[in-house]
Enzyme design. Structure first.
Site, PDB file in Angstrom:
ATOM      1  N   ILE A   1      -7.919   0.117  10.067  1.00 43.64           N
ATOM      2  CA  ILE A   1      -9.004   1.321   9.877  1.00 43.64           C
ATOM      3  C   ILE A   1     -10.155   0.783   9.400  1.00 43.64           C
ATOM      4  O   ILE A   1      -9.977  -0.344   8.345  1.00 43.64           O
ATOM      5  CB  ILE A   1      -8.603   2.652   9.309  1.00 43.64           C
ATOM      6  CG1 ILE A   1      -8.203   2.451   7.968  1.00 43.64           C
ATOM      7  CG2 ILE A   1      -7.609   3.335  10.002  1.00 43.64           C
ATOM      8  CD1 ILE A   1      -8.011   3.650   7.049  1.00 43.64           C
TER       9      ILE A   1
ATOM     10  N   PHE B   1      -5.583   5.484  -0.433  1.00 41.93           N
ATOM     11  CA  PHE B   1      -4.752   4.337  -0.275  1.00 41.93           C
ATOM     12  C   PHE B   1      -4.842   3.696  -1.517  1.00 41.93           C
ATOM     13  O   PHE B   1      -5.677   3.438  -2.010  1.00 41.93           O
ATOM     14  CB  PHE B   1      -5.183   3.449   0.902  1.00 41.93           C
ATOM     15  CG  PHE B   1      -4.817   3.886   2.235  1.00 41.93           C
ATOM     16  CD1 PHE B   1      -3.591   3.666   2.850  1.00 41.93           C
ATOM     17  CD2 PHE B   1      -5.606   4.663   3.048  1.00 41.93           C
ATOM     18  CE1 PHE B   1      -3.193   3.777   4.097  1.00 41.93           C
ATOM     19  CE2 PHE B   1      -5.248   4.892   4.220  1.00 41.93           C
ATOM     20  CZ  PHE B   1      -4.117   4.608   4.895  1.00 41.93           C
TER      21      PHE B   1
ATOM     22  N   PHE C   1       1.892   9.693   3.531  1.00 35.91           N
ATOM     23  CA  PHE C   1       2.466   9.619   4.966  1.00 35.91           C
ATOM     24  C   PHE C   1       2.956   7.902   5.484  1.00 35.91           C
ATOM     25  O   PHE C   1       3.225   7.906   6.517  1.00 35.91           O
ATOM     26  CB  PHE C   1       1.071   9.844   5.898  1.00 35.91           C
ATOM     27  CG  PHE C   1      -0.251   9.052   5.181  1.00 35.91           C
ATOM     28  CD1 PHE C   1      -0.296   7.963   6.055  1.00 35.91           C
ATOM     29  CD2 PHE C   1      -0.931   9.639   4.576  1.00 35.91           C
ATOM     30  CE1 PHE C   1      -1.363   7.381   5.802  1.00 35.91           C
ATOM     31  CE2 PHE C   1      -2.201   9.251   4.534  1.00 35.91           C
ATOM     32  CZ  PHE C   1      -2.552   7.814   4.930  1.00 35.91           C
ATOM     33  N   ASP C   2       2.744   6.918   4.533  1.00 37.35           N
ATOM     34  CA  ASP C   2       3.014   5.823   4.959  1.00 37.35           C
ATOM     35  C   ASP C   2       3.149   4.919   3.710  1.00 37.35           C
ATOM     36  O   ASP C   2       2.282   5.284   2.565  1.00 37.35           O
ATOM     37  CB  ASP C   2       2.040   5.124   5.710  1.00 37.35           C
ATOM     38  CG  ASP C   2       2.721   3.989   6.597  1.00 37.35           C
ATOM     39  OD1 ASP C   2       4.001   3.711   6.192  1.00 37.35           O
ATOM     40  OD2 ASP C   2       1.902   3.151   7.233  1.00 37.35           O
TER      41      ASP C   2
ATOM     42  N   TYR D   1      -9.471   7.895  10.818  1.00 42.34           N
ATOM     43  CA  TYR D   1      -8.799   8.179  12.041  1.00 42.34           C
ATOM     44  C   TYR D   1      -9.698   9.518  12.705  1.00 42.34           C
ATOM     45  O   TYR D   1      -9.366   9.794  13.829  1.00 42.34           O
ATOM     46  CB  TYR D   1      -7.453   8.803  12.161  1.00 42.34           C
ATOM     47  CG  TYR D   1      -6.455   7.392  11.381  1.00 42.34           C
ATOM     48  CD1 TYR D   1      -6.044   6.550  12.494  1.00 42.34           C
ATOM     49  CD2 TYR D   1      -5.967   7.414  10.237  1.00 42.34           C
ATOM     50  CE1 TYR D   1      -5.107   5.686  12.068  1.00 42.34           C
ATOM     51  CE2 TYR D   1      -5.235   6.528   9.814  1.00 42.34           C
ATOM     52  CZ  TYR D   1      -4.670   5.488  10.783  1.00 42.34           C
ATOM     53  OH  TYR D   1      -3.716   4.516  10.340  1.00 42.34           O
TER      54      TYR D   1
ATOM     55  N   TYR E   1       0.805  -1.186   0.138  1.00 39.48           N
ATOM     56  CA  TYR E   1      -0.005   0.108  -0.008  1.00 39.48           C
ATOM     57  C   TYR E   1       0.734   1.157   0.050  1.00 39.48           C
ATOM     58  O   TYR E   1       1.987   1.282   0.301  1.00 39.48           O
ATOM     59  CB  TYR E   1      -1.064   0.110   1.181  1.00 39.48           C
ATOM     60  CG  TYR E   1      -0.204   0.249   2.724  1.00 39.48           C
ATOM     61  CD1 TYR E   1       0.080   1.445   2.944  1.00 39.48           C
ATOM     62  CD2 TYR E   1       0.374  -0.771   3.122  1.00 39.48           C
ATOM     63  CE1 TYR E   1       0.748   1.764   4.312  1.00 39.48           C
ATOM     64  CE2 TYR E   1       0.962  -0.879   4.545  1.00 39.48           C
ATOM     65  CZ  TYR E   1       1.344   0.365   4.962  1.00 39.48           C
ATOM     66  OH  TYR E   1       1.898   0.645   6.066  1.00 39.48           O
TER      67      TYR E   1
END
Length: 631
Positions: free
Chosen positions: A97, A140, A77-78, A123, A67
């Site tokens: 999530i 994502f 962010f990731d 979140y 991902y």
């Protein structure tokens, strides 16, 4: 047997279509590049690359993904790619999530998709500082690499199955099947309990512990799985002692079983009572089976339990053994079993005496089969040629084929083989029942054949004590010929045994009007009278018993305490209220003495009395508990 009569054409059924049946149906699966909303919470999905097959992961499965996560402004962010390894988690367990749990369960293996996830499914108001601000909508890009299915086989957490290697096809073993498995059993601490590189057992009989047989019923050929087994499906609260090469299993131990279903032999219960079992040793070709009347060629070897061979045909360069199905040319067990076989199938048949040679000794080709013997046949289906079905016959072939089937039915009827005769008559009717292109002359011929076959089939059903079927067949004849004597006569017989005595009387009287000298009908009339007298006698005994019980209650009323006498008096009055309306105002003793003289209506009155009987029993129970049990 009859040589003429009729079967009405079946009605046409309107399958109906909705007025909007030609409207396009929206495809719920998004195409590549198309964005669609999933559910009702604002989650959106755009497929970037198609996946494989049609399966998707389920809740509880262990999924493996790559991902990349970004904010709406494109800020990353990731990323699992940056971490250098895929991310693994259990789907639907709240480990990620909600947007992931809901979105990834829609993906196929190898699929890549872009998910836009609203804050409520990400979140939320808190965000995930410092990289994800509060109330952030996230993007994502996810690729579903693979997943391992985890199933709760027993629905109570007792056996969890994790598929390590997918199997072939779609079939699973059933209770009667013989499975061949490899397994290794360990305790939770890794202690080896047992290991087998190949063992065969019948599923319903099980092996080692209950978990194995339950698990293999959910597996496919070649599948390998890890089972997490609670003690109740393992060795229970007592555990297991060391036996042979198996180690001690402590009480209440959880087991880990690595099991592979290598193969299995399918076992079929041909008549659903374990009287004819067929174990497939080699799968055949195609899906077609022999039908009744098919000419089959087989190789077979017949054995007794001790291995004695009593029959051997079609082997050693001998031509295959040929016979016609359902023509009494072989024992019934073989006749029934071959109808389930495919071409080139090889099977082992286990046949109980009822479907083999019965209670008497039988001399066969190579040995004597003792009475009441279970016999075993190795059968190979070499080839077969099916008898033509109705849709395979030309218009010109149908009436001669129906006539031939009728004659076959007559032959079996005379031989006392009523089931076989019935099947021939049914097939004869099927040959000509729906043919609309007959000429007027052919229609008359077909009509006469159908009537004959339905009447003859009704005679079969009476012999077989299938009285409702016999009545229905007569009704079909009478729909087009209301004065058909044989149909009325046979329907009267059926109604007598169905205890429809009033209807039977109507048919008997009508036949006597049409044919007053018919001896057969006179004998049926005599049987009808006997049935009426029999039911009247039952009525008389029943009413007499009720009267006796009433007398007993009245005696109790005369001798007991005032409180209890009041209860009994009330019960007696309630009983009379139930019975007297049914008896048309007569007192019980008169009804009992006159019941033998009642006429035809007694049968229907007896049936109606069942309703009153329920009330009567309710009152009697109430009397017992409210009066006799009171202190």
């Amino acid at each position: 047997m009859d040589d003429d009569l009729e079967f009405p054409a079946a009605g046409n059924y309107d399958i109906g279509m909705d007025d909007d049946s030609d409207l396009p149906v929206e495809d719920p699966v998004p195409k590549v590049g198309e964005e669609k909303e999933i559910g009702e919470n604002g989650l959106k999905k755009k497929v970037l690359k198609e996946g494989e097959g049609w399966e998707t992961p389920n809740s509880g499965d262990e999924v493996e993904v790559h991902y990349v996560g970004t904010l709406l402004n494109g800020e990353q962010f990731d990323s699992s790619i940056d971490h250098g390894m895929p991310f693994n988690f259990k789907l639907g367990q709240g480990h990620v999530i909600k947007g992931w749990d809901e979105g990834i369960k829609t993906m196929k293996k190898g699929e890549k998709a872009l998910f836009v996830i609203p804050p409520e499914l990400a979140y939320g108001e808190s965000g995930s500082p410092p990289t994800i601000p509060p109330n952030s909508t996230l993007q994502f890009e996810v690729e579903l690499l693979s997943w391992i299915s985890v199933k709760d086989i027993t629905k109570d957490g007792g056996i969890l199955k994790k598929v390590l290697k997918q199997g072939e096809g779609w079939q699973n073993p059933r209770d009667l099947d013989e499975v061949f498995v490899k397994y290794e059993v360990q305790l939770e601490d890794g202690t080896l309990v047992s290991s087998k590189d190949g063992v065969e057992f019948t599923v319903k009989d099980g092996h080692l512990c209950p978990a194995l047989s339950k698990a293999v019923k959910t597996m496919k050929k070649g599948e390998r799985a890890l089972l997490i087994v609670k003690s109740e499906y393992g060795f229970g609260e007592n555990g297991s002692k060391a036996v042979g090469d198996e180690c001690v299993v402590p009480a209440n131990a959880t087991l880990q079983i690595n099991v592979e279903l290598v193969s299995w032999k399918r076992v079929s219960d041909i008549v659903n009572d374990n009287k004819i079992l067929k174990k497939i040793l080699k799968e055949g070709e195609g899906y077609e089976h022999p039908n009744d009347g098919a000419t089959v060629q087989v190789k077979l070897i017949g054995k007794l339990l001790d291995g004695t061979v009593f029959a051997r045909q079609g082997h050693d360069e001998e031509s295959p053994f040929e016979f016609k199905v359902d023509e009494d040319e072989v024992i019934e067990g073989i006749d029934r079993a071959v109808k389930t076989m495919n071409k080139e199938e090889v099977a082992l048949l286990t046949i109980q005496p009822e479907f083999a040679f019965g209670p008497s000794e039988s001399r066969q080709e190579l040995a004597v089969v003792p009475g009441n013997s279970v016999v075993y046949y190795d059968v190979e289906m070499v080839s077969f040629v099916n008898e033509k079905e109705s849709w395979e016959l030309s218009k010109e072939e149908k009436i001669p084929a129906a006539g031939k089937k009728k004659e076959e039915g007559n032959r079996w009827f005379r031989a006392g083989k009523y089931k076989r005769a019935s099947k021939r008559y049914e097939k004869a009717v099927a040959f000509i029942d729906y043919e609309s292109s007959f000429s007027d002359e052919e229609k008359e011929q077909a009509k006469a054949l159908k009537v004959t076959c339905n009447l003859n089939n009704a005679a079969c059903k009476l012999k077989l004590k299938e009285f409702k079927e016999a009545k229905n067949l007569c009704n079909k004849v009478l729909e087009t010929d209301v004065d058909n004597v044989k149909a009325l006569y046979r329907r009267a017989q059926a109604n007598i045994f169905l205890v429809e005595l009033e209807l039977a009387e109507l048919d008997v009287k009508k036949v006597l009007e049409l044919n007053p000298d018919n001896r057969d009908v006179k004998s049926v009339y005599k049987l009808w009278k006997e049935k009426v007298r029999e039911y009247n006698r039952k009525d008389a005994r029943f009413y007499s018993n009720i009267f006796a019980k009433m007398k007993t209650l009245e005696q109790v009323e005369a001798t007991d305490t005032p409180t209890r006498r009041g209860g009994v008096r009330m019960a007696v009055e309630r009983l009379k209220g139930v019975l007297l309306p049914f008896l048309s105002g007569k007192d019980l003793q008169t009804a009992a003495s006159e019941s033998n003289d009642r006429a035809v209506h007694s049968a229907n009155r007896a049936r109606a009395f069942k309703v009153w009987l329920i009330s009567l029993l309710t009152i009697l129970v109430a009397v017992y508990w409210s009066v006799f049990k009171k202190k």
